[in-house]
Design a protein around this motif. Sequence first.
Motif, mmCIF file in Angstrom:
data_model
loop_
_atom_site.group_PDB
_atom_site.id
_atom_site.type_symbol
_atom_site.label_atom_id
_atom_site.label_comp_id
_atom_site.label_asym_id
_atom_site.label_seq_id
_atom_site.Cartn_x
_atom_site.Cartn_y
_atom_site.Cartn_z
ATOM 1 N N GLU A 81 0.826 -1.205 0.000
ATOM 2 C CA GLU A 81 0.000 0.000 0.000
ATOM 3 C C GLU A 81 0.865 1.262 0.000
ATOM 4 O OE1 GLU A 81 -2.519 -0.313 3.331
ATOM 5 O OE2 GLU A 81 -3.824 -1.863 2.459
ATOM 6 N N GLU A 82 1.977 1.199 0.704
ATOM 7 C CA GLU A 82 2.856 2.369 0.775
ATOM 8 C C GLU A 82 3.382 2.718 -0.614
ATOM 9 O OE1 GLU A 82 7.094 3.732 2.795
ATOM 10 O OE2 GLU A 82 6.114 1.872 3.422
ATOM 11 N N MET A 83 3.742 1.695 -1.399
ATOM 12 C CA MET A 83 4.229 1.953 -2.751
ATOM 13 C C MET A 83 3.132 2.574 -3.601
ATOM 14 S SD MET A 83 5.463 -0.698 -5.697
ATOM 15 C CE MET A 83 6.652 -1.473 -4.636
ATOM 16 N N GLY A 84 1.935 2.018 -3.492
ATOM 17 C CA GLY A 84 0.838 2.561 -4.268
ATOM 18 C C GLY A 84 0.568 4.015 -3.923
ATOM 19 N N ALA A 85 0.572 4.311 -2.620
ATOM 20 C CA ALA A 85 0.327 5.685 -2.198
ATOM 21 C C ALA A 85 1.455 6.605 -2.659
ATOM 22 C CB ALA A 85 0.189 5.745 -0.677
ATOM 23 N N ARG A 86 2.702 6.087 -2.565
ATOM 24 C CA ARG A 86 3.839 6.902 -2.977
ATOM 25 C C ARG A 86 3.800 7.191 -4.473
ATOM 26 N NH1 ARG A 86 7.264 3.841 -1.268
ATOM 27 N NH2 ARG A 86 8.087 2.833 -3.139
ATOM 28 N N LEU A 87 3.508 6.168 -5.261
ATOM 29 C CA LEU A 87 3.444 6.370 -6.708
ATOM 30 C C LEU A 87 2.305 7.309 -7.075
ATOM 31 C CD1 LEU A 87 4.128 2.737 -7.950
ATOM 32 C CD2 LEU A 87 5.700 4.665 -7.972
ATOM 33 N N SER A 88 1.176 7.159 -6.361
ATOM 34 C CA SER A 88 0.046 8.046 -6.617
ATOM 35 C C SER A 88 0.404 9.488 -6.266
ATOM 36 C CB SER A 88 -1.167 7.591 -5.812
ATOM 37 O OG SER A 88 -2.251 8.476 -5.978
#
Length: 804
Positions: free
Chosen positions: A527-534
């Motif tokens: 989830e952290e990667m998804g949020a960071r990429l977003s």
Amino acid sequence: MNEPVDHPVNWLAASTRPYAKNAYLIVFLMVFLCGVVTCLALYHEEKQHILADERIAGEQFVTQLKDALNSYGKEIVSLSVMLQAIDEPLTYQVFKRASEQYESTEKNASLRLFFSQYVPAYHRNDYLEQQRSLVGQSGFTITPAGERAEYLPLTFGYPFLSHPGFDTLSDEAVNLAGLKRLRTQKSLEMSPPLSSTVDGKVQSLDKFALRYPVYLPLDNLNGRITDERGFYGVVGVVFDVSGLKAQLATQSERNFSYRLAEVTHDPQHPVWFADSSQHDNIHPNHEIYWRPGTYHSQVVHFAGCNWRVDTRYSATLISMVNWGLILSAFIVFSVLAVLLSAYVRMLSNAYNQTLRLAKDQIEVDELTGLFSRYKIQRELDEAIEDCQQKNFKLATFFLDLDCFKTINDAFGHETGDKLLIKVAQRLKSVFPDEAIIGRLGGDEFLVLLALREHEKSIYLEGLCREVILQISQSYFIDGRTLNIGCSIGVALHPNYGLNAETLVKNADMAMYEAKTAGRGTYYFYDEEMGARLSRNVRIETRLRQALQEDVLQLYFQPKVDLKTQKCVGLEALLRWDDSELGRVSPAEFIPVAEQTGIILTLGEWVIERACKHIVEWREEGVQVPPVAVNCSAAQLKRPNFLSHILSLLDKYKVDPSMLEIEVTESMLIEDAESCAELLRQVSQLGMKLAIDDFGTGYSSLSYLKDLPFDYVKIDQVFIHDIMEDNDHDVLTRAIINLSHELNLKVIAEGITRPDQLERLKGYGCDVGQGYLFSEALGANSMASDPMIMALCEQSRSASHQDKD
């Protein structure tokens, strides 16, 4: 590892079997229909070609008609000019000689020229007496009888004159309004169709009168009578339609018809005066021959009249079509339909074999023998559905080989293909038998593995490490030993993807993170990667908008001489307060700018804004030291970097010594040779150079020895722990001593405490920077900053001493 199993494409075979049985009939019908369509297309093309020819012939006819009318008009104007040039009263002999030169009389024997002389009422008797003596007719008079203020009687005619003495200004005259308009506008005027009479009976509307005024200069009348504007009379020509038609010779292989009508006053009710399709001059209303849609219609504007011209081919469209071409095409397609249907019937026995070969090519990658992209995506859909039913997790591995393009470029695609085959073999050996392996294309692979309840994520991590280890082993191909690695991204279902598209996308992003982390490693999507990429995507969007709206700001942090405690420089620092994201740290948006290419525009903006502030401070009387700006690797690689800086310095009239350039070690590592030449050119201009964050990268003493640096900036990581970490303390002292030995000054970043300052002063550090001295200042705060004020006062004192 399961080998690809044979899954016959039954849906394809079942859906096509009834059609394959009667394929030859379908082919026959299709080809036959193509023949019918082709014949229709040929007929349409023939029709369009005939209509185009008909339209062109009509346009040529109208051009000839305009030319004939224009020739009449030009010669009438010429005759008027000729009569104006005569210095004595006009006689019949003079008019005759002038008329004999009229060119169109040779083309149209029915033409009659005439002259109507202006006669005011007081000169009427003199005119009558003169005409009776000249013409020799004692009974010559002006008709119709009656007293009028002025007359315009028909005076002379060539070769003869009908109705001599008829007053064209009388109420009985035809087109009286046109004649009056002719007199005031001095332009050509043509009458509506005039009737011919034989034995007092009206025969046809086949004549026209074209007239033009004759004006004399008032200062050279020589006894001639004119009105107050010099109007002497009207010269004109009477021509009939038969003479005009003699000049309209159409050159067409097909019979061509036309009809003419006068439509000046009532376009809805044309007055027909010529029809080539009839023997009579007055054309009756032939509704069949001239029905709408069978002809082309144009309007000719000439001398105040509008003529409607209708043209068409006399023959019917059907009779002019080339039916031989159309029937030939029909016969050819019919024969072709028979031959092709027979051939298709012969090939029907090979249909199933071809279908099986097509199925193998679709489902199996031809090079590696793994599942193809199409098949692995279908397998992923089925695996997701199966795991949902059994409540299993599904791991999706996205593998990409590291530096595979280098091997392809160096040794050729054939060697690269052999390497891919061996990589596929190792993947089969290292993954469990139940794993499904496919090749997406190029050097990308996709592996699906269902996890049972007792299998945890640590099992997947060990599997990733083993895969990377096995793939990284050397390969012996064509007498060469090749080495290659791989990066792996993993996404789990259902945690991070409920469908195939999302799973593959997330695994791909995780693989990209592994590439960014240095390659040869793995990364699990979370989830952290998804949020960071977003957030990175949002930062990119808002940063582009911030540059357009000019909401970024430059702040300046003083650099202080540690011995004198005076400000010796400023470092330009970028600040961004976004209306949606809030305050965004440079540590967050600068990497995004570098990855997306925005850093180029951003870097140019920083340099130009720094130059603008220097000019503004100078105009306000604020004395500031040189300003240092950070330049990214992407900026320095641009061929126009130096020329762009020079153009800005020239634009704002800023001395090069007022700018300092700071570069990081990473730039030097990437392209040391070209970077060295660029830095030498910058140094020769008078700009100071500093190597930023020294000690945090692959620090090389050759940078300090060979490149024209003026300063070495010790990264604040060392300064922060200089009092607590002995290693940082020793490295800091070593950097300062080494730099001084090479005649370089040292700048220490991040000084926040007095004890740090004293330690650095003890080591001989030259310049300090940090919150202990000053926070970063806005451009408008320079005039009130104590350090800048002291610098300005010092500058003014030095200036006064120089004057004294």
